[in-house]
Design an enzyme around this catalytic site. Structure first.
Site, PDB file in Angstrom:
ATOM      1  N   TYR A 172       0.808  -1.223   0.000  1.00  0.00           N
ATOM      2  CA  TYR A 172       0.000   0.000   0.000  1.00  0.00           C
ATOM      3  C   TYR A 172       0.844   1.277   0.000  1.00  0.00           C
ATOM      4  O   TYR A 172       0.340   2.342  -0.348  1.00  0.00           O
ATOM      5  CB  TYR A 172      -0.921   0.031   1.224  1.00  0.00           C
ATOM      6  CG  TYR A 172      -1.934  -1.083   1.252  1.00  0.00           C
ATOM      7  CD1 TYR A 172      -2.796  -1.290   0.175  1.00  0.00           C
ATOM      8  CD2 TYR A 172      -2.027  -1.920   2.355  1.00  0.00           C
ATOM      9  CE1 TYR A 172      -3.729  -2.317   0.206  1.00  0.00           C
ATOM     10  CE2 TYR A 172      -2.959  -2.945   2.394  1.00  0.00           C
ATOM     11  CZ  TYR A 172      -3.798  -3.146   1.310  1.00  0.00           C
ATOM     12  OH  TYR A 172      -4.718  -4.161   1.328  1.00  0.00           O
ATOM     13  N   ILE A 173       2.068   1.208   0.444  1.00  0.00           N
ATOM     14  CA  ILE A 173       2.882   2.416   0.567  1.00  0.00           C
ATOM     15  C   ILE A 173       3.925   2.475  -0.548  1.00  0.00           C
ATOM     16  O   ILE A 173       4.305   1.443  -1.118  1.00  0.00           O
ATOM     17  CB  ILE A 173       3.568   2.498   1.944  1.00  0.00           C
ATOM     18  CG1 ILE A 173       4.414   1.250   2.218  1.00  0.00           C
ATOM     19  CG2 ILE A 173       2.525   2.698   3.035  1.00  0.00           C
ATOM     20  CD1 ILE A 173       5.152   1.288   3.544  1.00  0.00           C
TER      21      ILE A 173
END
Length: 858
Positions: A116-117
């Protein structure tokens, strides 16, 4: 026999195997996992992450999961460990530009999942960390890829980021330091000057580096949270100590409250982008004392032991921070030199071929090969054609040079412009001279390099952690009274578990208790559930070490039928659990009168004698104020040789102690009676200290040494109630300067003396001295300059109430105000009488660490 020998040999081999295996394992953990390299400041996994990110760099963000997967081709680290290492690098806000939820260093919240990052390298990392031309390479674990041995980092990155690691038999703990201060130190080192480096943390807070010891083993620093008083009943934590987050801090505060070390009402965590922990206190709790207790009993203060262990040449070494910076700076100079040498070689090669190309085209040597049929003859013909024109070249013409000439396109030859070729060659010659100049002045070049790095990336990297000297907090003085203390007078027991007996006072579980018995025996013990002291206890109280203000008055008989003596003494130091005979060692000695006086009070007593034909007067009045305070071992003054029936209190006493001299130590922002800092004066009774801040707020506080003065004050001095305060302030609403003189009220509340709610309002000047003169300097208006005016502030306005607006200083616009105050007359204060003592100092283990000072008997 042969079988036995074979058995022993096999055992030796197994033993040798274990030894070799352990050494291999230890070397692997130390060199390949736990300890960073001194040259680039990276652990192996961090280095591989950075190399992988550079390999993927295209200016856009990459998913962390992709970076992790790419990193694993260089070494089979686990994906979780690579992600954790990458998140730690990202949270240091130096090398990795992050996007998404990367966790929170304040709250300790973890980052989102790697898928997600996103991340990319910062411009700073691209500038100082990478250069393939100066990088030494080695094969990855499977031999399929090349990875750097060390990245060519041209910056003291190890000290900027800090590092922690645990190897086999050793560990490392290097504190992070300030970006700009590291550059300044590197420049000072290059100039041959001394420098000092101290840690700086992203969590801000305060730091005492008195025993930092340059980051070497054995050093120690103390980090504190910043705690401020929001209002009378609320404390706020706005900055954290290094290595702690808000969760750690709140847990430690709750535990201290449950153990009774501190007393709080409730705690709130409002932390988001900024730290804000509100601690609500009960109405009867002192905020100043609670702040000290938070530092003494919770993680609001943490000790840190640095340990700078790094890998130098495949060996772990323990160095100082200064040594590491010198290594890094010298290594940066060597890398810059290597880059310049590579650049010089490339420029010279470029100049060499450009010159050959010009000769080849300008002298039409390409026409000579039109009729040549074999390739060997082509090379030979070009070589022969170049020879008459190559004497000025830097090196001999090689076959590789000739092959490059044959690859020149006809289009380039047809568009040949001699002037442009000359300009290009002249430009190359200028660059060559410049690089040679940099090599000849390498140190100056390195200093310029560091200066440019600071200009490009130093903004916004100012010091976050305040350096200051901390006061040493006596835990026994700030601990909350969390225990109830009882006494059984008849059986001679004291303690916290005697709940059916007489209640005496509240105390903390780390207090010391002083007891006196009728036979003159004194003993100091710790707070425990039940302690036997001895029958006929006459006094029990909390005892404070080095307490010279509490004075004990007594009258005792020496032996069964001996004379009677009186004495005054204080108890500043003892050995715990030791019986001290304050009356006499003779059997049958007895105290007839005893009093404990917290401020040195001296009462008057009546001594009534038993009927005796030799005594004309049966009643003697004794004034204890006429007796000097001496050591506890002194015999005292003779009262009478005759038998005493009883002793009665005739008159309550007043303090006989001289006023107490108080100093303010600006380095720790605390009061003291030890002569450190600025003398505020001699204090007694209800004397107060006056503080005035830049917001126009005056406050009167006691001279209790436990008070804190963490804020910056314009005035901090002994308050003289009759002395007026003079101030000049600017009223933002009226756009004018005003003068007022006023007296403060004797109240502990904050007293504001001008309206500071308007953002344009400000306090220009404030003083408690008389005779202040203000010179008003006016701006030039339409080429007209008004002469300065002088105003005697004492004559300009009389003393009015604190709420009065005051008088307008001038109707004109003011450029600036210059103040002069006459030197106040020197006040010589009387020296207080010295109090003689006969005490021993008490250490935590109950051991005697002082010396005995004997008094002459009277």
């Amino acid at each position: 026999m042969e079988e036995s020998t074979h058995h022993e040999e096999s055992l030796k081999k197994v033993s040798g195997l274990y030894k070799d295996w352990f050494l291999d394992y230890a070397s692997y953990v130390i060199l390949d996992r736990a300890i960073p390299s001194i040259f680039d400041g990276f652990k192996p996994v961090q280095r591989r992450i950075m190399h992988s990110m550079r390999e993927l760099e295209d200016g856009r963000y990459n998913k962390v999961a992709n970076v992790v997967g790419n990193t694993m081709k260089y070494h089979p680290h686990g994906d979780a460990s690579i992600t954790d290492a990458m998140v730690q690098l990202g949270q240091k806000e130096l090398l990795i530009d992050t996007q998404g939820n990367w966790g929170n260093i304040y709250t300790g919240d973890s980052a989102a999942a790697a898928r997600y990052i996103e991340a990319r390298l910062t411009p700073f990392a691209l500038d100082v960390v990478f250069n393939p031309k100066t990088t030494q390479w080695t094969k990855s674990y499977d031999g399929r890829n090349n990875e750097p041995i060390d990245l060519p980092v041209k910056f003291p990155l190890l000290l900027a980021q800090g590092v922690e690691g645990i190897g086999v038999g050793l560990s490392t703990k290097i504190m992070p330091h300030n970006f700009n201060e590291l550059i300044t130190a590197s420049i000072l080192h290059l100039k041959g000057k001394k420098f000092e480096l101290f840690p700086d943390f992203l969590t801000e807070g305060m730091l005492d580096v008195t025993n930092y010891n340059d980051g070497k083993r054995g050093g120690k620093i103390r980090a504190r949270a910043r705690i401020t008083q929001k209002d009378k009943h609320t404390l706020t934590i706005t900055e954290l100590p290094f290595s702690k987050n808000t969760g750690d801090l709140i847990d430690s505060i709750i535990k201290a409250n449950e153990r009774g070390k501190i007393k709080i009402k409730k705690i709130e965590d409002n932390t988001s982008d900024l730290v804000e922990i509100n601690i609500h206190l009960h109405p009867d709790v002192s905020p100043d004392k609670t702040i000290d207790a938070l530092y003494a009993f919770t993680d609001c203060e943490v000790p840190i032991s640095p340990n700078a262990c790094v890998i130098v040449g495949d060996k772990p070494m323990f160095l100082s921070v200064s040594d590491i910076l010198k290594h890094n700076t010298d290594h940066t100079v060597s890398l810059l030199k290597k880059e310049l040498e590579i650049e010089l070689h490339e420029l010279q090669e470029n100049w060499h071929f450009s010159s050959l190309e010009r000769i080849f085209i300008e002298n039409r040597i390409y026409h000579d090969i039109e009729e040549v049929k074999s390739w060997e003859d082509v090379i030979k013909t070009i070589d022969e054609g170049l020879k008459p024109h190559t004497k000025h070249l830097l090196r001999a013409v090689t076959e590789e040079d000739i092959l490059r000439l044959t690859e020149i396109r006809i289009k380039r030859i047809s568009r040949f412009d001699l002037d442009k070729f000359k300009e290009n060659i002249i430009a190359l010659e200028g660059k060559i001279e410049q690089v040679k100049h940099h090599l000849a002045n390498l140190i100056a070049y390195a200093i310029d390099y560091y200066t440019n790095i600071q200009k490009k990336y130093g903004k916004g990297k100012e010091r976050k952690t305040e350096l200051r000297i901390f006061d040493t907090i006596d835990a026994s003085k700030v601990a909350v009274a969390n225990e109830k203390f009882y006494v059984n007078w008849e059986e001679g027991f004291i303690g916290t578990s005697l709940k059916k007996d007489e209640f005496l006072f509240d105390c903390s579980d780390i207090d010391d208790i002083i007891t006196f018995q009728k036979d003159g025996t004194m003993k100091v013990v710790k707070v425990e559930g039940k302690t036997f002291i001895g029958k006929n206890i006459v006094h029990v109280a909390i005892w404070k070490k080095n307490d010279k203000r509490t004075v004990y008055n007594s009258i005792y008989r020496e032996g069964r039928e001996g004379p009677y003596y009186m004495k005054r003494f204080s108890v500043t130091g003892v050995t715990r659990n030791t019986d001290y005979k304050l009356a006499s060692d003779k059997k049958g000695s007895e105290m007839l009168y005893f009093s404990a006086n917290p401020n040195g009070e001296a009462e008057v007593v009546s001594v009534l004698l038993k009927p005796n034909a030799r005594v004309r007067k049966n009643k003697i009045d004794i004034d204890f104020s006429e007796i000097a305070i001496k050591g506890r071992d002194s015999k005292g003054n003779l009262v009478t040789k005759y038998a005493v029936k009883k002793v009665d209190l005739k008159e309550e006493g007043v303090s006989t102690l001289a006023p107490r001299k108080i100093w303010f130590d600006d380095s720790v922002r605390r009061l003291n009676a030890d002569g450190r800092g600025t003398l505020l004066g001699s204090f007694k009774g209800d004397d107060r200290i006056l503080t005035i801040n830049s917001q126009g707020e005056a406050k009167l506080v006691s001279f209790d040494l436990m008070n804190r003065f963490d804020d910056e004050y314009l005035i901090l001095e002994k308050w003289k109630p009759e002395q007026a305060i003079t101030c000049i302030y600017f009223d933002g609403e009226k756009d004018k300067y005003f003068v007022k003189r006023f007296l403060l009220e004797a109240t502990p509340n904050i007293q504001s003396f001008f309206n500071n709610e308007n953002p344009k309002s400000f306090l220009e000047f404030v003083t408690t001295e008389v005779g202040a003169i203000a010179e008003l300097v006016f701006p030039k208006i339409k080429d007209k300059q008004k002469d300065p005016e002088t105003v005697d502030l004492d004559e300009f306005i009389t003393v009015k109430g604190i709420k009065a607006i005051g008088n307008q200083l001038t109707k004109d616009k003011v450029k600036n105000i210059n103040i002069t105050i006459p030197e106040p007359p020197e006040i010589i204060e009387e020296e207080p009488e010295m109090e003689e003592t006969s005490d021993e100092d008490l250490d935590d283990d109950g051991g005697t660490i002082g010396s005995l000072f004997d008094e002459e008997n009277n």
